[in-house]
Design a protein around this motif. Structure first.
Motif, PDB file in Angstrom:
ATOM      1  N   ASN A 255      25.143 -42.126 -14.818  1.00 26.46           N
ATOM      2  CA  ASN A 255      26.077 -43.405 -14.762  1.00 26.46           C
ATOM      3  C   ASN A 255      27.379 -43.067 -15.156  1.00 26.46           C
ATOM      4  N   HIS A 256      27.771 -41.839 -14.838  1.00 26.03           N
ATOM      5  CA  HIS A 256      29.144 -41.431 -15.353  1.00 26.03           C
ATOM      6  C   HIS A 256      29.827 -40.863 -14.153  1.00 26.03           C
ATOM      7  N   PRO A 257      30.152 -41.456 -13.125  1.00 24.17           N
ATOM      8  CA  PRO A 257      31.114 -40.994 -11.885  1.00 24.17           C
ATOM      9  C   PRO A 257      32.180 -39.928 -12.437  1.00 24.17           C
ATOM     10  N   VAL A 258      32.278 -38.843 -11.684  1.00 26.54           N
ATOM     11  CA  VAL A 258      33.297 -38.131 -12.050  1.00 26.54           C
ATOM     12  C   VAL A 258      34.627 -38.669 -11.128  1.00 26.54           C
ATOM     13  N   ILE A 259      35.530 -38.379 -11.803  1.00 26.91           N
ATOM     14  CA  ILE A 259      36.697 -39.066 -11.146  1.00 26.91           C
ATOM     15  C   ILE A 259      37.892 -38.007 -10.982  1.00 26.91           C
ATOM     16  N   SER A 260      37.900 -37.264 -11.757  1.00 25.13           N
ATOM     17  CA  SER A 260      39.051 -36.142 -11.436  1.00 25.13           C
ATOM     18  C   SER A 260      38.573 -34.880 -12.079  1.00 25.13           C
ATOM     19  N   LEU A 261      39.331 -33.777 -11.834  1.00 23.61           N
ATOM     20  CA  LEU A 261      39.320 -32.391 -12.175  1.00 23.61           C
ATOM     21  C   LEU A 261      40.710 -32.152 -12.989  1.00 23.61           C
ATOM     22  N   LEU A 262      40.540 -31.324 -14.188  1.00 22.77           N
ATOM     23  CA  LEU A 262      41.491 -31.102 -15.054  1.00 22.77           C
ATOM     24  C   LEU A 262      41.742 -29.487 -15.071  1.00 22.77           C
ATOM     25  N   ARG A 263      42.774 -29.000 -14.552  1.00 16.92           N
ATOM     26  CA  ARG A 263      43.291 -27.700 -14.470  1.00 16.92           C
ATOM     27  C   ARG A 263      43.933 -27.009 -15.544  1.00 16.92           C
ATOM     28  N   SER A 264      43.978 -25.844 -15.647  1.00 20.38           N
ATOM     29  CA  SER A 264      44.880 -25.303 -16.693  1.00 20.38           C
ATOM     30  C   SER A 264      46.273 -24.875 -16.056  1.00 20.38           C
ATOM     31  N   GLY A 265      47.408 -24.857 -16.665  1.00 17.84           N
ATOM     32  CA  GLY A 265      48.487 -24.680 -16.151  1.00 17.84           C
ATOM     33  C   GLY A 265      48.696 -23.072 -16.345  1.00 17.84           C
ATOM     34  N   GLY A 266      47.945 -22.384 -16.704  1.00 19.92           N
ATOM     35  CA  GLY A 266      47.965 -21.007 -16.555  1.00 19.92           C
ATOM     36  C   GLY A 266      47.368 -20.346 -15.177  1.00 19.92           C
ATOM     37  N   ASN A 267      45.932 -20.023 -15.324  1.00 27.32           N
ATOM     38  CA  ASN A 267      45.445 -19.098 -14.005  1.00 27.32           C
ATOM     39  C   ASN A 267      44.988 -20.575 -13.016  1.00 27.32           C
ATOM     40  N   GLY A 268      45.130 -21.797 -13.299  1.00 26.29           N
ATOM     41  CA  GLY A 268      44.632 -22.859 -12.298  1.00 26.29           C
ATOM     42  C   GLY A 268      43.074 -23.043 -12.403  1.00 26.29           C
TER      43      GLY A 268
END
Length: 494
Positions: A255-268
């Motif tokens: 019951n935890h919908p995924v809403i976004s991905l978080l990317r690093s500022g370095g290698n992406g």
């Protein structure tokens, strides 16, 4: 059940829910389509407080984090999005094959998608030797057998724990043309190293007395094919995975919908995912195993990025009819008509009004006879395939067609009217994750090296699960391949 029921939730398109048999509990051995079941065990973790809730069936739901008890930020080595048979087996393979920690995330709960609505066969009879799916299917079947054997060695019963039984499968033909196809298939299967036998009409009648047999009826018989109860199997997987929770290596976020991905500022690389409740950080890999929702989920997650990726997986709706307490009817094997092999190509049935079924231009329907008997003695009849978007409404006209088709093969079913079975039936409706080329997509996503896809198994999630899990984890861990993964690559197909 006393009345008809639809064993599928009604999720919205843009979600990350997963959608489509040997003798007892899962032991750490090797193995790999799609939703967890209702486990009865709680597990304790140093960082997680879990609770169970009773369902209407009287069985407890899986232990899950409550909203008030969840921590806002946690870190795992591997995040698996999708708690279906594919997602759970992938989690299990990481747990038994490495020292990595794993979290399984789903917008719903296990067995709310295709896994819980499936028929439970692990058959090779309808697969073609030499095809891309053959090796993966063969490897998966072997892993299921090894799992069952390991349970027996522990003094456990695979039938009780997994609903597993080696019934053998019959691919049935009813025309001279069908029989030629079956004879060639038996020859191919034997040359590929599996036991197979062509049965003439007289031999087939002995094997399966309930089946209508005439001079033009025959079958390909594969004695080593088996069946599995998906819900029992999923419950076993869940309980096995939870054994690692006390070691700090496993957690479930249902019951935890995924809403976004978080990317690093370095290698992406993707370093975390954000759900509706918290942020889960990832050290090594993220696996998207969200069944038919994988495509819409990835479109939503990547829409603000520069990455262009179209995962063409889409839902293909299916109905199954379960006859409960049908004591006058018995099956010795799993059966499937030879036309099921071409069931991938669905055309509207002339006997059913298109105005009744077609809501979209692309929607089409096919019905093909499949018949199995589960561990409780219930008869499971199928199956239908149609494109109907994400609609999971039960359609009585399709159930009626499945009943009629089955009656063409089993005369005893015609002794009852369709209306007479309404109080002793269950209807399963699921959304299979369909890929246009008929093969699952398994591998890293272009532009996101640490994000992997494992979806598109359509109706073969259960039968391909263990091989898929092994293939995916070997990719992440850098192990040598047991099965060539090239036919299932993401590149060039998405």
């Amino acid at each position: 059940m006393a009345a008809a029921s639809t064993l599928l939730s009604h999720p919205k398109p843009h979600t990350n829910d997963d959608v489509s048999s040997l003798r007892s509990h899962f032991k750490p051995s090797s193995f790999a389509s799609q939703s967890t079941s209702f486990g009865s065990s709680k597990f304790a973790s140093k960082s997680l407080s879990l609770r169970t809730a009773a369902t209407r069936s009287g069985r407890p739901e899986p232990a899950t984090l409550s909203h008030s008890e969840s921590r806002s930020d946690q870190t795992f080595d591997v995040l698996v999005i999708g708690a279906g048979i594919i997602g759970l087996t992938i989690a299990r393979q990481f747990l038994i094959g490495s020292d990595l920690s794993v979290a399984v995330i789903d917008k719903s709960v296990p067995c709310s998608g295709a896994t819980g609505a499936g028929q439970g066969y692990i058959w090779m009879g309808h697969k073609t030797p030499g095809s891309d799916l053959w090796d993966l299917g063969l490897r998966s079947q072997k892993l299921w057998e090894e799992l069952a054997e390991s349970l027996i060695e522990q003094g456990l019963d695979p039938l009780q724990l997994l609903g597993w039984k080696k019934t053998g499968s019959l691919l049935v033909g009813r025309t001279p043309e069908d029989l030629d196809v079956l004879k060639r298939r038996v020859k191919q299967v034997c040359e590929a190293g599996l036991r197979a036998e062509y049965l003439s009409s007289s031999d087939l009648h002995v094997k399966e007395p309930e089946l209508l047999v005439d001079k033009d009826t025959g079958a390909a018989f594969l004695p080593d094919d088996c069946q599995l109860d998906a819900r029992r199997g999923v419950e076993y997987l869940e309980q096995g995975n939870r054994n690692y929770a006390s070691k700090g290596r496993y957690a479930e976020f249902y019951n935890h919908p995924v809403i976004s991905l978080l990317r690093s500022g370095g290698n992406g690389d993707v370093v975390a995912i954000k759900t509706s409740r918290n942020t889960l950080h990832c050290k090594k890999a993220i696996v998207v195993a969200a069944g038919c929702w994988s495509g819409s989920l990835m479109r939503d997650l990547l829409k603000e990025s520069e990455i262009v990726l179209d995962v063409p997986v889409k839902p293909r709706k299916g109905h199954l009819l379960v006859l409960e307490n049908f004591n006058s009817f018995h099956l010795n094997h799993g059966l499937m008509e030879v036309g099921y092999v071409d069931h991938q190509t669905a055309n509207p049935l002339p006997s059913i009004s298109t105005s009744e079924l077609l809501n979209q231009d692309e929607q089409s329907l096919s019905v093909s006879m499949t018949a199995t008997m589960d561990t409780m003695g219930n008869i499971i009849l199928g199956s239908s395939r149609q494109f109907a978007g994400f609609c999971t409404e039960l359609e009585e006209s399709i159930i009626s067609r499945i009943w009629e088709r089955a009656g063409e093969f089993f005369p005893k079913l015609k002794e009852k009217l369709f209306s007479d079975i309404s109080k002793s039936r269950e209807v399963r409706v699921g959304l299979r994750p369909y890929m246009p080329d008929g093969k699952p997509v398994i591998g890293p996503m272009p532009g996101l090296a640490n994000v992997f896809l494992a979806t598109g198994h359509e109706g073969g999630g259960l039968s391909l699960a263990l091989g898929t899990a092994e293939m995916l984890t070997d990719m992440v861990l850098g192990n040598s391949e047991k099965v060539n993964s090239a036919p299932f690559t993401v590149h060039g197909r998405c």
